[in-house]
Motif scaffolding. Structure first.
Motif, PDB file in Angstrom:
ATOM      1  N   THR A 219       0.807  -1.217   0.000  1.00  0.00           N
ATOM      2  CA  THR A 219       0.000   0.000   0.000  1.00  0.00           C
ATOM      3  C   THR A 219       0.842   1.271   0.000  1.00  0.00           C
ATOM      4  OG1 THR A 219      -0.131  -0.024   2.412  1.00  0.00           O
ATOM      5  CG2 THR A 219      -1.895  -1.154   1.205  1.00  0.00           C
TER       6      THR A 219
ATOM      7  N   VAL B 298     -10.684  -6.155  -1.183  1.00  0.00           N
ATOM      8  CA  VAL B 298      -9.923  -6.471   0.020  1.00  0.00           C
ATOM      9  C   VAL B 298     -10.904  -6.672   1.166  1.00  0.00           C
ATOM     10  CG1 VAL B 298      -8.310  -5.568   1.729  1.00  0.00           C
ATOM     11  CG2 VAL B 298      -7.842  -5.238  -0.700  1.00  0.00           C
TER      12      VAL B 298
ATOM     13  N   VAL C  58     -13.616  -2.381  -0.346  1.00  0.00           N
ATOM     14  CA  VAL C  58     -13.025  -2.854   0.907  1.00  0.00           C
ATOM     15  C   VAL C  58     -14.171  -3.248   1.827  1.00  0.00           C
ATOM     16  CG1 VAL C  58     -11.588  -2.304   2.893  1.00  0.00           C
ATOM     17  CG2 VAL C  58     -11.040  -1.305   0.659  1.00  0.00           C
TER      18      VAL C  58
ATOM     19  N   TYR D  71      -5.529   1.444   1.623  1.00  0.00           N
ATOM     20  CA  TYR D  71      -6.213   0.653   0.593  1.00  0.00           C
ATOM     21  C   TYR D  71      -6.867   1.558  -0.446  1.00  0.00           C
ATOM     22  CZ  TYR D  71      -5.816  -3.607   3.469  1.00  0.00           C
ATOM     23  OH  TYR D  71      -5.358  -4.683   4.188  1.00  0.00           O
TER      24      TYR D  71
ATOM     25  N   SER E 139      -3.992  -8.743   4.178  1.00  0.00           N
ATOM     26  CA  SER E 139      -5.444  -8.730   4.297  1.00  0.00           C
ATOM     27  C   SER E 139      -5.959 -10.153   4.495  1.00  0.00           C
ATOM     28  CB  SER E 139      -6.063  -8.128   3.037  1.00  0.00           C
ATOM     29  OG  SER E 139      -5.427  -6.909   2.719  1.00  0.00           O
TER      30      SER E 139
ATOM     31  N   LYS F 260      -5.261   2.162   7.807  1.00  0.00           N
ATOM     32  CA  LYS F 260      -5.167   1.052   6.848  1.00  0.00           C
ATOM     33  C   LYS F 260      -6.168   1.243   5.709  1.00  0.00           C
ATOM     34  CE  LYS F 260      -4.478  -3.154   8.385  1.00  0.00           C
ATOM     35  NZ  LYS F 260      -4.672  -4.544   8.908  1.00  0.00           N
TER      36      LYS F 260
ATOM     37  N   ILE G  76      -7.716  -1.092  -6.225  1.00  0.00           N
ATOM     38  CA  ILE G  76      -8.716  -1.512  -5.234  1.00  0.00           C
ATOM     39  C   ILE G  76      -9.984  -0.667  -5.377  1.00  0.00           C
ATOM     40  CG2 ILE G  76      -9.260  -1.674  -2.772  1.00  0.00           C
ATOM     41  CD1 ILE G  76      -6.321  -2.287  -2.262  1.00  0.00           C
TER      42      ILE G  76
END
Length: 199
Positions: A70, A100, A129, A120, A78, A116, A126
């Motif tokens: 990241t 993720v 999430v 992401y 993850s 975090k 991505i």
């Protein structure tokens, strides 16, 4: 107090390749996670069961405890990652992570999930999430919009489909918490006194 040794991403990945357990590199510093509960493990296993077939149909691979880089000196592990990049059996990180999944537990509560999540969201590939609670029935869904902005949705009801457009599929709390006894998040109830009855 001695300074913590700073590692490069390559040094970190090579150091953990033969180690059991789960590790993350955060701004050059390696951290180990405590062991996960059965509930935590059952949840990511349930999620894998749902996403693996859909991922295959789209040419993606769905794995558990996958490494996602990241930042230049940060690697997150993850719970579940859908990687839609070119297949590479020797790869140590996901090449094109799209979905993720993070399952919360007491062992990971000390880490700043907001930080975090921002990491992401900063990864170009991505677009979704999922933050899944392991002790109560609650899933937070973060989605990247076409404009590049992110939206948040909280799902706490069973039977409601959570769309995962990348894989042309969806997932429900029933599937996520299958075989587990989890309760809804406690609701605050306001009790009103009736003054006329107390006189």
């Amino acid at each position: 107090m001695a300074e913590e040794k700073q590692l490069t991403v390559d040094e970190f990945l090579k150091a953990i390749i033969d180690l059991d357990g789960r590790f993350e590199l955060v701004r050059g510093v390696a951290y180990a996670f405590a062991g996960a509960t059965e509930g935590h493990n059952v949840i990511w296993s349930n999620v894998l069961t749902v996403l693996v077939p859909s991922g295959k149909r789209k040419g993606c691979r769905t794995t558990s405890s996958a490494a996602v880089q990241t930042g230049p000196d940060t690697v997150r592990h993850s719970d579940v990652v859908v990687d839609c990049g070119p297949p590479n059996a020797m790869a140590l990180t996901a090449s094109w992570p799209t979905i993720v999944v993070e399952v919360s537990s007491s062992g990971t509560a000390v880490f700043d999930y907001d930080a975090k999540l921002r990491e992401y969201q900063g990864v170009e590939s991505i677009n979704t999430v999922l933050e899944i609670e392991s002790e109560i029935a609650r899933v937070k869904v973060h989605r990247r919009q076409e404009s590049g902005t992110w939206t948040d949705e909280t799902v706490e009801e069973f039977g409601i489909a959570i769309p995962l457009t990348t894989l042309a599929t969806s997932i429900t709390l029933n599937e996520i918490y299958d075989t587990l006894e989890v309760k809804p998040r406690p609701r605050l109830q306001v009790v009103q006194n009736n003054p006329s009855k107390s006189m």
